[in-house]
Design an enzyme around this catalytic site. Sequence first.
Site, PDB file in Angstrom:
ATOM      1  N   HIS A   1       0.857  -1.187   0.000  1.00  0.00           N
ATOM      2  CA  HIS A   1       0.000   0.000   0.000  1.00  0.00           C
ATOM      3  C   HIS A   1       0.892   1.236   0.000  1.00  0.00           C
ATOM      4  O   HIS A   1       1.682   1.427   0.914  1.00  0.00           O
ATOM      5  CB  HIS A   1      -0.891  -0.032   1.243  1.00  0.00           C
ATOM      6  CG  HIS A   1      -1.828   1.126   1.338  1.00  0.00           C
ATOM      7  ND1 HIS A   1      -2.890   1.285   0.479  1.00  0.00           N
ATOM      8  CD2 HIS A   1      -1.864   2.201   2.170  1.00  0.00           C
ATOM      9  CE1 HIS A   1      -3.540   2.390   0.793  1.00  0.00           C
ATOM     10  NE2 HIS A   1      -2.939   2.967   1.803  1.00  0.00           N
TER      11      HIS A   1
ATOM     12  N   ASP B   1      -7.683   1.145   2.520  1.00  0.00           N
ATOM     13  CA  ASP B   1      -7.409   2.106   3.579  1.00  0.00           C
ATOM     14  C   ASP B   1      -8.124   3.415   3.307  1.00  0.00           C
ATOM     15  O   ASP B   1      -7.519   4.351   2.837  1.00  0.00           O
ATOM     16  CB  ASP B   1      -5.883   2.333   3.620  1.00  0.00           C
ATOM     17  CG  ASP B   1      -5.479   3.363   4.651  1.00  0.00           C
ATOM     18  OD1 ASP B   1      -6.157   3.453   5.677  1.00  0.00           O
ATOM     19  OD2 ASP B   1      -4.481   4.073   4.427  1.00  0.00           O
TER      20      ASP B   1
ATOM     21  N   HIS C   1      -7.008   9.427  -0.359  1.00  0.00           N
ATOM     22  CA  HIS C   1      -7.567   9.340   0.995  1.00  0.00           C
ATOM     23  C   HIS C   1      -6.763   9.987   2.117  1.00  0.00           C
ATOM     24  O   HIS C   1      -7.216   9.980   3.264  1.00  0.00           O
ATOM     25  CB  HIS C   1      -7.923   7.883   1.349  1.00  0.00           C
ATOM     26  CG  HIS C   1      -6.765   6.928   1.374  1.00  0.00           C
ATOM     27  ND1 HIS C   1      -6.522   6.039   0.358  1.00  0.00           N
ATOM     28  CD2 HIS C   1      -5.807   6.710   2.289  1.00  0.00           C
ATOM     29  CE1 HIS C   1      -5.455   5.312   0.653  1.00  0.00           C
ATOM     30  NE2 HIS C   1      -5.000   5.700   1.823  1.00  0.00           N
TER      31      HIS C   1
HETATM   32 ZN    ZN Z   1      -3.474   4.732   2.935  1.00  0.00          ZN
END
Ligand code: ZN
Length: 1041
Positions: free
Chosen positions: A259, A371, A576
């Site tokens: 990620h 996430d 995000h």
């Molecule tokens: Zn993240």
Amino acid sequence: MAAPALKHWRTTLERVEKFVSPRYFTDCNLRGRLFGDSYPLAGLSRFLTPERLPYQEAVQQDFSPTQVGDSFGPTWWTCWFRVELIIPEAWVGREVHLCWESDGEGLVWRDGEPVQGLTKEGEKTSYVLTDKLGEGDPRSLTLYVEVACNGLLGAGKGSMIAAPDPEKMFHLSRAELAVFHRDVHKLLVDLELLLDIAKGLGDDNQRSFQALYTANQMVNVCDPAQPDTYPVAAALASKFFGQRGGESQHTIHAIGHCHIDTAWLWPFKETVRKCARSWVTAVKLMEQNAEFIFACSQAQQLEWVKSHYPGLRSRLQEFACRGQFVPVGGTWVEMDGNLPSGEAMVRQFLQGQNFFLQEFGKMCTEFWLPDTFGYSAQLPQIMRGCGITRFLTQKLSWNLVNSFPHHTFFWEGLDGSRVLVHFPPGDSYGMQGNVEEVLKTVTNNRDKGRTNHSAFLFGFGDGGGGPTQTMLDRLKRLGNTDGLPRVQLSSPEQLFMALERDSGQLCTWVGELFLELHNGTYTTHAQLKKGNRECEQILHDVELLSSLALARSAQFLYPAAQLQHLWRLLLLNQFHDVVTGSCIQQVAEDAMSHYKDIRSHGSALLGAAAAALCAGEPGPEALLIVNTSGGAHSLGMTRGGSTDAQASFPALVTVPSVGYAPAPTPTSLRPLLPQQPVFVVQETDGSVTLDNGIIRVKLDPTGRLISLVLVASGREAIAEGALGNQFVLFDDVPLYWDAWDVMDYHLETRKPVLGQAGTLAVGTEGGLRGSVWFLLQISPNSRLSQEVVLDVGCPYVCFHTEVHWHEAHKFLKVEFPARVRSTQATYEIQFGHLQRPTHSNTSWDWARFEVWAHRWIDLSECGFGLALLNNCKYGASVRDNVLSLSLLRAPKAPDATADMGRHEFTYALMPHKGSFQEAGVIQAAYNLNFPLLALSTPGPAPATAWSAFSLSSPAVVLETIKQAEKSSQNRTLVLRLYEAHGSHVDCWLHISLPVQEAFLCNLLEERDPAGHLALQDNRLKVTFSPFQVRSLLLVLQPPPN
Ligand SMILES: [Zn+2]
């Protein structure tokens, strides 16, 4: 096999632990034998730079000698090391590593190409020079190591999420050649797994003792100083791991992942390099492990690699063909799941899927958003419209109050669309491949007996890094071992196919996936939120006007490339950790400059489209008033254009939907005034009443609302004895995640901000507009001024607000206690709205003490309600009868300067008869957000009003008008409409453009084979179910010559 003499669990366990310890007894234990002889580098020099230079440029700079132990920096600089090495001849036949330990994030370059990442934090401290040095192999080599002066998670001062420390220095602690003992490594992996199995299964488990005793016996037979004893120990381990599990074992799909936050505690530009470091390492692992599959999301990051690292890009494409590199997600970035508009969410997929198709030959079949801070109830419909039926995430495991009841389930969105969702039950997207995580994946699974497959995403994440060979070695060894779940290196496709095969017993969750945490992200960094809303509107307007110009002018070129560029900037900012405000100052500044680009280019493109639209029309004035809102006719005031002095006079003008009207001249105003003018009356006590015949607003001498009456019915909207427009200040100190979290207990610290009587003054005295204004000292450091405006014919009163905000850990809101009783309040979301409770019956209710909404919220009882509209806010709540809009926060980490300074925003209050649907609240919110545009035209403006599109039903919103993406369809428009009331409806779309044919299509603009629409008398019928989003392709007639 000899059992330990004593039945003493702890001594046996710890004995084995010491045998593999990197800390204790390394003089005589097995770990101490991992590396053999070492040899110094032949030469080491470096070049320090504040820039992020391309390789070719960097290696031509002046390098100066350096040595192990030297420091470099500071933060955000780059240190390039030139590493000259000569492998000793005596090492023929051995595996040779370059051992490199330094702070910061390193990338090894060999022959001008990046070959591997090196980060201590990511457990990558050696680069394999050769698996086995051959007789004739070259032994002398020059490498470059590019070290970024930041950690995997930035450079926070004192804690991870603190603002970066600009003075941080970095150290090189090891740089040498060493012989690596692969056989020792394998034994260490086995012993650690056995230890973890013993600990993980516990001392009441048969298999646990078998693991422990196997490990103990391996220690007995293995003499670290005698490599010829290793095979006996290895055989013991193989026997244990060769004992197979039964058919009913749970299957874990281990998928390599990394990620990478597109920007967070580091700037966007560093992410470009994070991608290279992480993915080149993954490529190396794919080369060495044919069964290793790596899932990679976010088209933007792949696009960066494409332009900065073309060699790596080709390797990725090559491994994608082999099925080892698997692009996932379908979106441009992993965006926030709450704040982007419905159209922006569609564009995430449109830009993303088209990129994946172009780069890798196919689109993604699963949405991938591990996430993010909550998930809109419209996502299932948007996913399905973009060719996606599967969804993977895990963030809901962070819920502070309620534990989400499923890991594998169907998610049904607002319109009834369903997708299959999987949360990896280990509650992480950055697994290390440990036994503990493998066991947790099974025990934690909330769908035992319903499904027997789980995802296991392994690899360092957030700041990148990704998987290591050791993780792969562990997972491969676990394969199929009795007492443990089956572990297979797998792909998202294999996982979801397995889940789909036995999906018959899965539960369904209806509505939004609300994250009970990070609820401050709806408000933090108000300028980013404002930029987001404004830029969504600008791009909407540019596309709409450009489409009309395309249809009406043979000469006009639709600015497709510029629009793609601007959309991609906006989509990037919706990452995000950006639009959410949870980023460092540098990222926020970059994001603001992206908005600046969109604003300036957008305004130029608007002007060009308006000019093309007017070309050749006769008329008296060179000013065009445009309504870009697609609903009912818009009636309002022209708002002053920032660049055009002509546009600054207030005027009453009626512009039809998606159309224009000539600007009225000031002298022609009075005869045109059909409505009651606005009256403004100030009483001797300083209070003021504004009345436009629709609503009557009474403010006390400090600017608070005493009364708000719907004139026709005499109905009062403000609760008895209460005051509206009450500013309130809260202490806002979360448990840890400063920019992210507002905690329930902040509500206990509510302090109303009280103004001074006599500050309320009349601004505009009535007629077309009435207004009053006042000043309010919020605290010794912060102040507010507000203009309360009531326009002729307008069903809502506007509050234009300016705040100078200098606070620490305070939260500013404004409250409106309504004379309305309802257990549910309504909040606008993407392409629709939903209800949330106004009470705290259950833990699920009270965990939603701070929620998000888009342009409006509403509290209604039978026959009457009060709506609160806004032009750039997202945080809100309705408790009991009090509507509250969240205005400004003041967190200090990771950006100590977040939200400090001047802010401007507008909210509006609209009391209404009937339901909010009947009263036109949705259209009112559109009108507030899309004020009429006054655009100057180079030539004469048209003399009469014109509407391109209109709709027969107020339930349907025409959201978007754009050119179709595919260049072969460049005289094709795409229209996006949605049903906004929550009803089944047949709607007629009236078209005044030269349309040849019309079809239904999906959100990716792919024609629905059965979707031909019949055009009758310039109109066509479209049917909708509640909250359905529909897209149309309109093929325009060839342009007139
Ligand atoms: Zn993240």
